[in-house]
Design a protein around this motif. Structure first.
Motif, mmCIF file in Angstrom:
data_model
loop_
_atom_site.group_PDB
_atom_site.id
_atom_site.type_symbol
_atom_site.label_atom_id
_atom_site.label_comp_id
_atom_site.label_asym_id
_atom_site.label_seq_id
_atom_site.Cartn_x
_atom_site.Cartn_y
_atom_site.Cartn_z
ATOM 1 N N ASP A 44 -0.778 19.758 -10.592
ATOM 2 C CA ASP A 44 -0.055 18.524 -10.919
ATOM 3 C C ASP A 44 0.933 18.711 -12.070
ATOM 4 N N ARG B 110 -6.344 10.974 -10.169
ATOM 5 C CA ARG B 110 -6.459 12.358 -10.650
ATOM 6 C C ARG B 110 -6.578 12.403 -12.164
ATOM 7 N N CYS C 91 0.217 3.666 -3.136
ATOM 8 C CA CYS C 91 -0.554 4.863 -2.817
ATOM 9 C C CYS C 91 -0.235 6.048 -3.722
ATOM 10 N N PRO C 92 1.036 6.429 -3.909
ATOM 11 C CA PRO C 92 1.314 7.564 -4.799
ATOM 12 C C PRO C 92 0.872 7.307 -6.243
ATOM 13 N N VAL C 93 1.030 6.100 -6.715
ATOM 14 C CA VAL C 93 0.606 5.773 -8.082
ATOM 15 C C VAL C 93 -0.910 5.843 -8.179
ATOM 16 N N ARG C 94 -1.585 5.299 -7.204
ATOM 17 C CA ARG C 94 -3.049 5.322 -7.198
ATOM 18 C C ARG C 94 -3.556 6.766 -7.159
ATOM 19 N N GLU C 95 -2.886 7.604 -6.391
ATOM 20 C CA GLU C 95 -3.268 9.008 -6.292
ATOM 21 C C GLU C 95 -3.159 9.708 -7.654
ATOM 22 N N VAL C 96 -2.077 9.463 -8.357
ATOM 23 C CA VAL C 96 -1.890 10.065 -9.684
ATOM 24 C C VAL C 96 -2.937 9.528 -10.650
ATOM 25 N N ASN D 110 0.818 -1.213 0.000
ATOM 26 C CA ASN D 110 0.000 0.000 0.000
ATOM 27 C C ASN D 110 0.852 1.264 0.000
ATOM 28 N N HIS E 70 3.723 1.652 -1.387
ATOM 29 C CA HIS E 70 4.266 1.807 -2.737
ATOM 30 C C HIS E 70 3.162 2.210 -3.722
#
Length: 133
Positions: free
Chosen positions: A71, A26, A18-23, A14, A16
Motif C-alpha cells: 500500500d 487496511r 468501496c475504495p475508501v472502505r478498503e483503505v 457503494n 464510491h
C-alpha cells in the motif's frame, strides 16, 4: 436517507465508498495501527516489531508488513550483511497517517470518561438485567 431525497442509488454510493472502505479497513486494522505506531520513530527491524507488539505472530507480522509495503505505507530495506539485516520504515504518507492516528488517540483520551459514563447510563436504561449480576 431515502433514495428519493438524495437521488443516489445504493450502487452509486457503494461504488464510491468501496475504495475508501478498503483503505480504512487496511490502515485501521489492529496490527497495522500497532506497526505504524512502533515504526513511527524511524527504521525498525522485524524482530524489534515482533518483540514490541504483544500477541502478534510472526506470520501475521510478515503478512501485515507485506500489505503495508504494497500500500506504499512502509518501505523494506535489506542491508547486504551476513546475516541480512532487514529494516522497515514509514513512508511520508504513513507519517501523515500517524499524525492523524495521534489526533484520534488524543481525542479518545480526552473523551474516554464521557463515553464510559454514556455507556453506563445507556446500559442502566436499556439493559437493567446486566446490573443485577
Amino acid at each position: 436517507m431515502s433514495q428519493r431525497n438524495t437521488g443516489a442509488t445504493s450502487q452509486v454510493v457503494n461504488a464510491h465508498a468501496c475504495p475508501v472502505r478498503e483503505v480504512l479497513d487496511r490502515v485501521a486494522g489492529k496490527w497495522s495501527v500497532q506497526i505504524l505506531v512502533a515504526a513511527s520513530h524511524g527504521p525498525i527491524r522485524f524482530t524489534e516489531l515482533e518483540r514490541g507488539i504483544e500477541g502478534i505472530s510472526r506470520r501475521m507480522l510478515a503478512l501485515t508488513l507485506r500489505n503495508l509495503e504494497r500500500d506504499g505505507l512502509v518501505t523494506r530495506t535489506v542491508h547486504p550483511t551476513v546475516p541480512p539485516r532487514v529494516e522497515y520504515e514509514l513512508t511520508s504518507v504513513a507519517l501523515e497517517l500517524h499524525e492523524t492516528l495521534q489526533g484520534l488517540t488524543e481525542w479518545a483520551e480526552r473523551n474516554r470518561h464521557h463515553i464510559a459514563r454514556a455507556r453506563a447510563v445507556y446500559d442502566a436504561e436499556h439493559r437493567p438485567e446486566l446490573l443485577d449480576v
